[in-house]
Design a protein around this motif. Sequence first.
Motif, mmCIF file in Angstrom:
data_model
loop_
_atom_site.group_PDB
_atom_site.id
_atom_site.type_symbol
_atom_site.label_atom_id
_atom_site.label_comp_id
_atom_site.label_asym_id
_atom_site.label_seq_id
_atom_site.Cartn_x
_atom_site.Cartn_y
_atom_site.Cartn_z
ATOM 1 N N LEU A 9 0.831 -1.199 0.000
ATOM 2 C CA LEU A 9 0.000 0.000 0.000
ATOM 3 C C LEU A 9 0.867 1.251 0.000
ATOM 4 O O LEU A 9 1.980 1.241 0.530
ATOM 5 C CB LEU A 9 -0.898 0.028 1.250
ATOM 6 N N ASN A 10 0.338 2.337 -0.576
ATOM 7 C CA ASN A 10 1.022 3.615 -0.418
ATOM 8 C C ASN A 10 0.622 4.239 0.916
ATOM 9 O O ASN A 10 -0.241 3.721 1.633
ATOM 10 C CB ASN A 10 0.750 4.560 -1.597
ATOM 11 N N ASP A 11 1.227 5.351 1.272
ATOM 12 C CA ASP A 11 1.006 5.955 2.589
ATOM 13 C C ASP A 11 -0.459 6.308 2.820
ATOM 14 O O ASP A 11 -1.002 6.091 3.909
ATOM 15 C CB ASP A 11 1.876 7.202 2.752
ATOM 16 N N HIS A 12 -1.089 6.882 1.798
ATOM 17 C CA HIS A 12 -2.480 7.287 1.945
ATOM 18 C C HIS A 12 -3.379 6.066 2.158
ATOM 19 O O HIS A 12 -4.266 6.079 3.034
ATOM 20 C CB HIS A 12 -2.937 8.058 0.707
ATOM 21 N N GLN A 13 -3.181 5.030 1.376
ATOM 22 C CA GLN A 13 -3.993 3.828 1.517
ATOM 23 C C GLN A 13 -3.829 3.206 2.898
ATOM 24 O O GLN A 13 -4.808 2.784 3.532
ATOM 25 C CB GLN A 13 -3.600 2.808 0.444
ATOM 26 N N GLU A 14 -2.578 3.151 3.365
ATOM 27 C CA GLU A 14 -2.338 2.541 4.673
ATOM 28 C C GLU A 14 -3.000 3.351 5.782
ATOM 29 O O GLU A 14 -3.578 2.786 6.720
ATOM 30 C CB GLU A 14 -0.831 2.431 4.929
ATOM 31 N N LYS A 15 -2.930 4.663 5.681
ATOM 32 C CA LYS A 15 -3.552 5.524 6.689
ATOM 33 C C LYS A 15 -5.066 5.325 6.727
ATOM 34 O O LYS A 15 -5.657 5.191 7.814
ATOM 35 C CB LYS A 15 -3.218 6.988 6.390
ATOM 36 N N GLN A 16 -5.702 5.292 5.558
ATOM 37 C CA GLN A 16 -7.150 5.132 5.505
ATOM 38 C C GLN A 16 -7.580 3.728 5.913
ATOM 39 O O GLN A 16 -8.587 3.553 6.613
ATOM 40 C CB GLN A 16 -7.655 5.445 4.087
ATOM 41 N N MET A 17 -6.826 2.737 5.496
ATOM 42 C CA MET A 17 -7.166 1.362 5.810
ATOM 43 C C MET A 17 -7.172 1.102 7.306
ATOM 44 O O MET A 17 -8.032 0.380 7.834
ATOM 45 C CB MET A 17 -6.182 0.415 5.108
ATOM 46 N N ALA A 18 -6.227 1.690 8.033
ATOM 47 C CA ALA A 18 -6.018 1.360 9.439
ATOM 48 C C ALA A 18 -7.129 1.845 10.360
ATOM 49 O O ALA A 18 -7.096 1.552 11.553
ATOM 50 C CB ALA A 18 -4.678 1.932 9.903
ATOM 51 N N MET A 19 -8.123 2.565 9.843
ATOM 52 C CA MET A 19 -9.188 3.059 10.714
ATOM 53 C C MET A 19 -10.585 2.788 10.171
ATOM 54 O O MET A 19 -11.572 3.192 10.773
ATOM 55 C CB MET A 19 -9.022 4.572 10.933
ATOM 56 N N GLN A 20 -10.690 2.104 9.019
ATOM 57 C CA GLN A 20 -11.995 1.827 8.429
ATOM 58 C C GLN A 20 -12.207 0.322 8.338
ATOM 59 O O GLN A 20 -11.425 -0.379 7.686
ATOM 60 C CB GLN A 20 -12.098 2.471 7.040
ATOM 61 N N PRO A 21 -13.248 -0.189 8.964
ATOM 62 C CA PRO A 21 -13.395 -1.648 9.105
ATOM 63 C C PRO A 21 -13.493 -2.416 7.796
ATOM 64 O O PRO A 21 -12.917 -3.503 7.674
ATOM 65 C CB PRO A 21 -14.675 -1.790 9.934
ATOM 66 N N ASP A 22 -14.215 -1.882 6.814
ATOM 67 C CA ASP A 22 -14.348 -2.624 5.562
ATOM 68 C C ASP A 22 -13.021 -2.689 4.818
ATOM 69 O O ASP A 22 -12.723 -3.677 4.132
ATOM 70 C CB ASP A 22 -15.435 -2.022 4.670
ATOM 71 N N LEU A 23 -12.184 -1.656 4.968
ATOM 72 C CA LEU A 23 -10.877 -1.674 4.320
ATOM 73 C C LEU A 23 -9.928 -2.641 5.026
ATOM 74 O O LEU A 23 -9.117 -3.313 4.372
ATOM 75 C CB LEU A 23 -10.274 -0.266 4.299
ATOM 76 N N ILE A 24 -10.024 -2.708 6.342
ATOM 77 C CA ILE A 24 -9.231 -3.695 7.090
ATOM 78 C C ILE A 24 -9.561 -5.095 6.617
ATOM 79 O O ILE A 24 -8.668 -5.919 6.385
ATOM 80 C CB ILE A 24 -9.504 -3.546 8.607
ATOM 81 N N LEU A 25 -10.842 -5.358 6.437
ATOM 82 C CA LEU A 25 -11.274 -6.682 5.993
ATOM 83 C C LEU A 25 -10.810 -6.961 4.560
ATOM 84 O O LEU A 25 -10.348 -8.071 4.249
ATOM 85 C CB LEU A 25 -12.792 -6.778 6.090
ATOM 86 N N GLN A 26 -10.913 -5.966 3.692
ATOM 87 C CA GLN A 26 -10.452 -6.145 2.319
ATOM 88 C C GLN A 26 -8.964 -6.462 2.264
ATOM 89 O O GLN A 26 -8.530 -7.332 1.504
ATOM 90 C CB GLN A 26 -10.741 -4.894 1.488
ATOM 91 N N PHE A 27 -8.190 -5.751 3.071
ATOM 92 C CA PHE A 27 -6.743 -5.977 3.066
ATOM 93 C C PHE A 27 -6.413 -7.361 3.605
ATOM 94 O O PHE A 27 -5.516 -8.045 3.090
ATOM 95 C CB PHE A 27 -6.041 -4.901 3.891
ATOM 96 N N ALA A 28 -7.137 -7.799 4.605
ATOM 97 C CA ALA A 28 -6.926 -9.152 5.143
ATOM 98 C C ALA A 28 -7.184 -10.212 4.079
ATOM 99 O O ALA A 28 -6.399 -11.165 3.929
ATOM 100 C CB ALA A 28 -7.831 -9.370 6.346
ATOM 101 N N HIS A 29 -8.249 -10.059 3.308
ATOM 102 C CA HIS A 29 -8.557 -11.021 2.242
ATOM 103 C C HIS A 29 -7.507 -10.957 1.143
ATOM 104 O O HIS A 29 -7.139 -11.998 0.567
ATOM 105 C CB HIS A 29 -9.951 -10.750 1.680
ATOM 106 N N PHE A 30 -7.034 -9.763 0.830
ATOM 107 C CA PHE A 30 -5.964 -9.632 -0.155
ATOM 108 C C PHE A 30 -4.718 -10.381 0.315
ATOM 109 O O PHE A 30 -4.082 -11.108 -0.471
ATOM 110 C CB PHE A 30 -5.642 -8.159 -0.388
ATOM 111 N N LEU A 31 -4.361 -10.207 1.578
ATOM 112 C CA LEU A 31 -3.177 -10.883 2.112
ATOM 113 C C LEU A 31 -3.350 -12.399 2.095
ATOM 114 O O LEU A 31 -2.397 -13.128 1.789
ATOM 115 C CB LEU A 31 -2.904 -10.408 3.536
ATOM 116 N N GLY A 32 -4.551 -12.864 2.408
ATOM 117 C CA GLY A 32 -4.789 -14.300 2.362
ATOM 118 C C GLY A 32 -4.570 -14.872 0.974
ATOM 119 O O GLY A 32 -3.900 -15.894 0.801
ATOM 120 N N ASP A 33 -5.108 -14.196 -0.044
ATOM 121 C CA ASP A 33 -4.928 -14.661 -1.425
ATOM 122 C C ASP A 33 -3.472 -14.559 -1.854
ATOM 123 O O ASP A 33 -2.935 -15.466 -2.511
ATOM 124 C CB ASP A 33 -5.805 -13.832 -2.373
ATOM 125 N N HIS A 34 -2.829 -13.447 -1.489
ATOM 126 C CA HIS A 34 -1.442 -13.233 -1.899
ATOM 127 C C HIS A 34 -0.515 -14.300 -1.324
ATOM 128 O O HIS A 34 0.283 -14.913 -2.071
ATOM 129 C CB HIS A 34 -0.981 -11.843 -1.457
#
Length: 421
Positions: A347-372
């Motif tokens: 993630l870039n800085d902006h994405q990481e900042k937004q992801m770390a406080m929004q629940p649906d983005l946290i979940l999306q990133f977790a699923h991305f990591l699982g697939d990756h």
Amino acid sequence: MFSTARFVALGWIEDHYIEPLLHFKYYGFEWIQPLGLWEMYLVHAIMFATALFVTLGYYYRISAIVLFLTFTYTELIDLTYYLNHYYFVSLISFMLIFLPAHRAVSLDVRQGRTRFYNQVPGWSINGLKLMIAIVYVYAGLAKINSAWLFEALPLKIWLSAHDKMPLLGGVFAWEWTPYLFSWCGMLYDVTIVFFLLYPATRKLAFVSIVVFHTLTGLLFQIGVFPIVMIAVVTIFFSPTWHRKILLDLSRRVDRYHLTNLQSAKSIKLILSKVKERLVLGMFTLFFAIQLLFPWRFMLYDSNLFWSEEGYRFSWRVMLMEKSGTATFYVKDGQTGREGAVINSQFLNDHQEKQMAMQPDLILQFAHFLGDHYEQEGVRDPEVRAEVYVSLNGQASRLYIDNDLNLLPIKDGWTKRWWVLD
């Protein structure tokens, strides 16, 4: 046009669309993907051109459709860049497709593609006024909460950070200033449209809008939003006011003979009954959604600012100061080996900042990591996250159960039970 040129000049096409390995998706729009580098430059070139063509009324209807599609497409690519004024521009661009905005001073009239009219149906003007009213009034209603009115949060945090600002910095440091700004901001938003509607207060209301949005533009990084709102509220001014400006413009560019605005003859645009019923039916549905959708937060029993269930698309403009830190752990389900993820690898800085406080983005990133990591050879992966979030300057708190495997969880319209109270 200005926003598109600014976007390209700042190099944001590469930053937003090309370099990130992951793009966070809006629910239901997971299929939207960015194109290649030059294709994205082409999309923005088309967006710029169609914005110009809509301004000039050149092949207006086609240009309005393409402007809406290209602008909305770019905004749907990555959820972390959601802004209320981008949503507003998409909605107005959609409305312009159906409005007769090219029937007077336009190249379409000049070149004979459409007839000149100096009167249009009232709904074509009042629809724009209603959309602007929704934005202001709903933004004001959203401010009627205890944190905003009685704790002056988050303005207490934001204004103190500008105490070195020339002229006004000293005022921002006063203890009562955030409370004054909070109450005035709420009252301003819920009443300003009514002052615009009343001719006796219209000019003063417009001056206050210029001052208000100029000040917020100087204080906060909100892009072109102040310029957009200052420009669109001129729709509330009388036809006489607009006609004077257009007549002056016509005299200055008379060699183009855009139209005969000084004609005393009344030439009314009258749509067929079928066409008018279709347009009015579409607008009725459109405004029903705009009026009702922001209230969906009432279907959830959670804290709106904490869980953000029903927060977006509801004209909640700058109502909270929220930040978070998120550490993800990927575990091999067969060997039991577990390792921490370096978020910046994906993630870039902006994405990481937004992801770390929004629940649906946290979940999306977790699923991305699982697939990756499954593709990298991790068998039966499990992904958990240790997330701490701070709301309005409070001490950070654990956001989700850090022992919970996030991969079986699917996001949707139901309550986010996995977000801690």
